[in-house]
Design a protein around this motif. Structure first.
Motif, PDB file in Angstrom:
ATOM      1  N   GLN A  30       0.818  -1.216   0.000  1.00 50.49           N
ATOM      2  CA  GLN A  30       0.000   0.000   0.000  1.00 50.49           C
ATOM      3  C   GLN A  30       0.852   1.266   0.000  1.00 50.49           C
ATOM      4  OE1 GLN A  30      -2.589  -0.316   3.396  1.00 50.49           O
ATOM      5  NE2 GLN A  30      -3.359  -2.321   2.749  1.00 50.49           N
ATOM      6  N   GLY A  31       2.164   1.093   0.014  1.00 52.64           N
ATOM      7  CA  GLY A  31       3.054   2.248  -0.052  1.00 52.64           C
ATOM      8  C   GLY A  31       3.533   2.757   1.287  1.00 52.64           C
ATOM      9  N   TYR A  32       3.499   1.918   2.318  1.00 49.46           N
ATOM     10  CA  TYR A  32       4.011   2.295   3.634  1.00 49.46           C
ATOM     11  C   TYR A  32       5.153   1.363   4.019  1.00 49.46           C
ATOM     12  CZ  TYR A  32      -0.018   5.306   4.153  1.00 49.46           C
ATOM     13  OH  TYR A  32      -0.952   6.294   3.968  1.00 49.46           O
ATOM     14  N   ARG A  33       6.359   1.876   3.949  1.00 47.99           N
ATOM     15  CA  ARG A  33       7.545   1.090   4.247  1.00 47.99           C
ATOM     16  C   ARG A  33       7.885   1.168   5.724  1.00 47.99           C
ATOM     17  NH1 ARG A  33      12.901  -0.042   1.101  1.00 47.99           N
ATOM     18  NH2 ARG A  33      11.316  -1.290   0.136  1.00 47.99           N
ATOM     19  N   THR A  34       8.160   0.018   6.339  1.00 47.51           N
ATOM     20  CA  THR A  34       8.585  -0.027   7.737  1.00 47.51           C
ATOM     21  C   THR A  34      10.016   0.484   7.807  1.00 47.51           C
ATOM     22  OG1 THR A  34       7.233  -2.013   8.017  1.00 47.51           O
ATOM     23  CG2 THR A  34       8.803  -1.509   9.764  1.00 47.51           C
ATOM     24  N   VAL A  35      10.232   1.555   8.561  1.00 50.25           N
ATOM     25  CA  VAL A  35      11.570   2.143   8.645  1.00 50.25           C
ATOM     26  C   VAL A  35      12.185   2.022  10.028  1.00 50.25           C
ATOM     27  CG1 VAL A  35      11.276   3.752   6.734  1.00 50.25           C
ATOM     28  CG2 VAL A  35      10.588   4.447   9.041  1.00 50.25           C
ATOM     29  N   TYR A  36      11.337   1.731  11.048  1.00 46.10           N
ATOM     30  CA  TYR A  36      11.871   1.709  12.411  1.00 46.10           C
ATOM     31  C   TYR A  36      10.894   0.956  13.310  1.00 46.10           C
ATOM     32  CZ  TYR A  36      13.969   3.678  16.693  1.00 46.10           C
ATOM     33  OH  TYR A  36      14.577   3.843  17.900  1.00 46.10           O
ATOM     34  N   VAL A  37      11.444   0.200  14.254  1.00 46.74           N
ATOM     35  CA  VAL A  37      10.632  -0.497  15.249  1.00 46.74           C
ATOM     36  C   VAL A  37      11.184  -0.126  16.618  1.00 46.74           C
ATOM     37  CG1 VAL A  37       9.825  -2.724  16.108  1.00 46.74           C
ATOM     38  CG2 VAL A  37      10.281  -2.438  13.665  1.00 46.74           C
ATOM     39  N   LYS A  38      10.278   0.226  17.533  1.00 49.11           N
ATOM     40  CA  LYS A  38      10.700   0.610  18.874  1.00 49.11           C
ATOM     41  C   LYS A  38       9.921  -0.208  19.903  1.00 49.11           C
ATOM     42  CE  LYS A  38      11.283   4.681  21.768  1.00 49.11           C
ATOM     43  NZ  LYS A  38      11.033   6.117  21.885  1.00 49.11           N
ATOM     44  N   ASN A  39      10.628  -0.736  20.868  1.00 48.24           N
ATOM     45  CA  ASN A  39      10.028  -1.505  21.960  1.00 48.24           C
ATOM     46  C   ASN A  39       9.161  -2.668  21.463  1.00 48.24           C
ATOM     47  OD1 ASN A  39      11.226   0.256  23.812  1.00 48.24           O
ATOM     48  ND2 ASN A  39       9.492   1.643  23.702  1.00 48.24           N
ATOM     49  N   SER A  40       9.557  -3.274  20.388  1.00 49.34           N
ATOM     50  CA  SER A  40       8.950  -4.476  19.801  1.00 49.34           C
ATOM     51  C   SER A  40       7.586  -4.274  19.158  1.00 49.34           C
ATOM     52  CB  SER A  40       8.847  -5.605  20.831  1.00 49.34           C
ATOM     53  OG  SER A  40      10.108  -5.977  21.299  1.00 49.34           O
ATOM     54  N   TYR A  41       6.805  -3.298  19.594  1.00 52.85           N
ATOM     55  CA  TYR A  41       5.424  -3.185  19.103  1.00 52.85           C
ATOM     56  C   TYR A  41       5.076  -1.847  18.454  1.00 52.85           C
ATOM     57  CZ  TYR A  41       5.073  -7.333  21.994  1.00 52.85           C
ATOM     58  OH  TYR A  41       5.280  -8.567  22.546  1.00 52.85           O
ATOM     59  N   TRP A  42       5.963  -0.877  18.505  1.00 53.76           N
ATOM     60  CA  TRP A  42       5.718   0.409  17.857  1.00 53.76           C
ATOM     61  C   TRP A  42       6.437   0.424  16.521  1.00 53.76           C
ATOM     62  CZ3 TRP A  42       2.035   3.612  19.122  1.00 53.76           C
ATOM     63  CH2 TRP A  42       1.554   3.606  20.427  1.00 53.76           C
ATOM     64  N   PHE A  43       5.670   0.511  15.452  1.00 58.12           N
ATOM     65  CA  PHE A  43       6.217   0.475  14.105  1.00 58.12           C
ATOM     66  C   PHE A  43       6.070   1.852  13.469  1.00 58.12           C
ATOM     67  CE2 PHE A  43       5.309  -3.796  15.229  1.00 58.12           C
ATOM     68  CZ  PHE A  43       6.268  -4.565  14.581  1.00 58.12           C
ATOM     69  N   TYR A  44       7.134   2.290  12.820  1.00 50.31           N
ATOM     70  CA  TYR A  44       7.142   3.575  12.134  1.00 50.31           C
ATOM     71  C   TYR A  44       7.214   3.306  10.637  1.00 50.31           C
ATOM     72  CZ  TYR A  44       8.157   5.576  16.688  1.00 50.31           C
ATOM     73  OH  TYR A  44       8.079   5.947  18.014  1.00 50.31           O
ATOM     74  N   PHE A  45       6.327   3.960   9.902  1.00 50.80           N
ATOM     75  CA  PHE A  45       6.237   3.759   8.462  1.00 50.80           C
ATOM     76  C   PHE A  45       6.470   5.077   7.742  1.00 50.80           C
ATOM     77  CE2 PHE A  45       3.496   0.719  10.583  1.00 50.80           C
ATOM     78  CZ  PHE A  45       3.876  -0.480  10.007  1.00 50.80           C
ATOM     79  N   LYS A  46       7.063   4.972   6.570  1.00 50.96           N
ATOM     80  CA  LYS A  46       7.303   6.132   5.724  1.00 50.96           C
ATOM     81  C   LYS A  46       6.557   5.891   4.414  1.00 50.96           C
ATOM     82  CE  LYS A  46      11.198   6.480   3.543  1.00 50.96           C
ATOM     83  NZ  LYS A  46      12.600   6.604   3.187  1.00 50.96           N
ATOM     84  N   LYS A  47       5.890   6.913   3.924  1.00 47.20           N
ATOM     85  CA  LYS A  47       5.193   6.809   2.649  1.00 47.20           C
ATOM     86  C   LYS A  47       6.228   6.615   1.551  1.00 47.20           C
ATOM     87  CE  LYS A  47       1.289   7.118   0.400  1.00 47.20           C
ATOM     88  NZ  LYS A  47       0.574   5.904   0.196  1.00 47.20           N
ATOM     89  N   SER A  48       6.020   5.582   0.728  1.00 44.99           N
ATOM     90  CA  SER A  48       6.931   5.295  -0.374  1.00 44.99           C
ATOM     91  C   SER A  48       6.130   4.686  -1.516  1.00 44.99           C
ATOM     92  CB  SER A  48       8.044   4.341   0.082  1.00 44.99           C
ATOM     93  OG  SER A  48       7.498   3.075   0.403  1.00 44.99           O
ATOM     94  N   SER A  49       6.813   4.309  -2.551  1.00 41.82           N
ATOM     95  CA  SER A  49       6.105   3.665  -3.665  1.00 41.82           C
ATOM     96  C   SER A  49       5.797   2.212  -3.274  1.00 41.82           C
ATOM     97  CB  SER A  49       6.958   3.714  -4.934  1.00 41.82           C
ATOM     98  OG  SER A  49       8.193   3.072  -4.713  1.00 41.82           O
ATOM     99  N   PRO A  50       4.630   1.718  -3.664  1.00 38.24           N
ATOM    100  CA  PRO A  50       4.263   0.330  -3.321  1.00 38.24           C
ATOM    101  C   PRO A  50       5.262  -0.667  -3.905  1.00 38.24           C
ATOM    102  CG  PRO A  50       2.363   1.547  -4.154  1.00 38.24           C
ATOM    103  CD  PRO A  50       3.571   2.411  -4.382  1.00 38.24           C
ATOM    104  N   LYS A  51       5.623  -1.660  -3.087  1.00 41.81           N
ATOM    105  CA  LYS A  51       6.591  -2.681  -3.519  1.00 41.81           C
ATOM    106  C   LYS A  51       6.162  -4.044  -3.012  1.00 41.81           C
ATOM    107  CE  LYS A  51      10.562   0.327  -3.681  1.00 41.81           C
ATOM    108  NZ  LYS A  51      11.599   0.924  -2.911  1.00 41.81           N
ATOM    109  N   GLU A  52       6.632  -5.050  -3.698  1.00 39.13           N
ATOM    110  CA  GLU A  52       6.410  -6.446  -3.299  1.00 39.13           C
ATOM    111  C   GLU A  52       7.685  -6.904  -2.574  1.00 39.13           C
ATOM    112  OE1 GLU A  52       3.925  -9.796  -3.290  1.00 39.13           O
ATOM    113  OE2 GLU A  52       3.497  -8.018  -4.478  1.00 39.13           O
TER     114      GLU A  52
END
Length: 190
Positions: A30-52
């Protein structure tokens, strides 16, 4: 983290790692790349081009030689790139290779997690037994039951309840993991 990142809390029990990986793969589509994980359950996403892509979660353990081998294999043989994380009990890798090409690594990981559950079961059952014995010994040495402190009894019962809860939780996780491994072996002809 930058303000442009989207932050999302995603809780997952250890036996549902594959569902987390699928969720992250869907977000990537959907175009949201995982860029960072904090404390195992907080995920940070950056808008990017959709990829498989495929995600691989590797459990961190001081005695987890198998997982270190998986980390090396996914990094060197499968073009895996680690996702930055802080204070997590796992490493997360992203790769452009198909999940079918990573099947052996998923199998090794699932088997390793089954053993992690066994360790946690034994620890929680040991603590449950120890607390029960201490409580029983304390009651047996008291000649007059009216001298028992209600706060002490409540605290010990609370500890026993927690140990019992985690014992049941880990046994449940172990059984779910065994079922997953059995299905994996059936699908891969093992």
């Amino acid at each position: 983290m930058k303000e442009s990142n989207t932050k999302k809390f995603i809780y997952f029990p250890l036996w549902k790692i594959d569902e987390l990986e699928k969720t992250l793969e869907e977000m990537e589509k959907q175009g949201y790349r995982t860029v960072y994980v904090k404390n195992s359950y907080w995920f940070y996403f950056k808008k990017s081009s959709p990829k498989e892509v495929s995600y691989f979660l590797s459990y961190i353990s001081p005695r987890g030689q198998n997982m270190m081998s998986c980390d090396y294999a996914i990094s060197s043989n499968h073009k895996g790139h680690p996702v930055n994380n802080k204070s997590s009990y796992y490493k997360l890798f992203r790769t452009t290779e198909l999940k079918s090409e990573l099947a052996l690594l998923y199998g090794i990981r699932d088997d390793f997690i089954k053993h992690v559950f066994l360790q946690k079961i034994f620890i929680s059952l040991f603590m449950l037994l120890l607390l029960s014995l201490v409580t029983f010994a304390g009651i047996m040495t008291t000649k007059n039951f009216t001298t028992l402190n209600i706060v002490e009894i409540a605290f010990v019962l609370l500890c026993i309840t927690f140990c019992l809860f985690f014992s049941v939780y880990y046994i449940y996780g172990y059984l779910k993991q065994c079922k997953k491994i059995k299905q994996w072996k059936g699908n891969h002809g093992k």
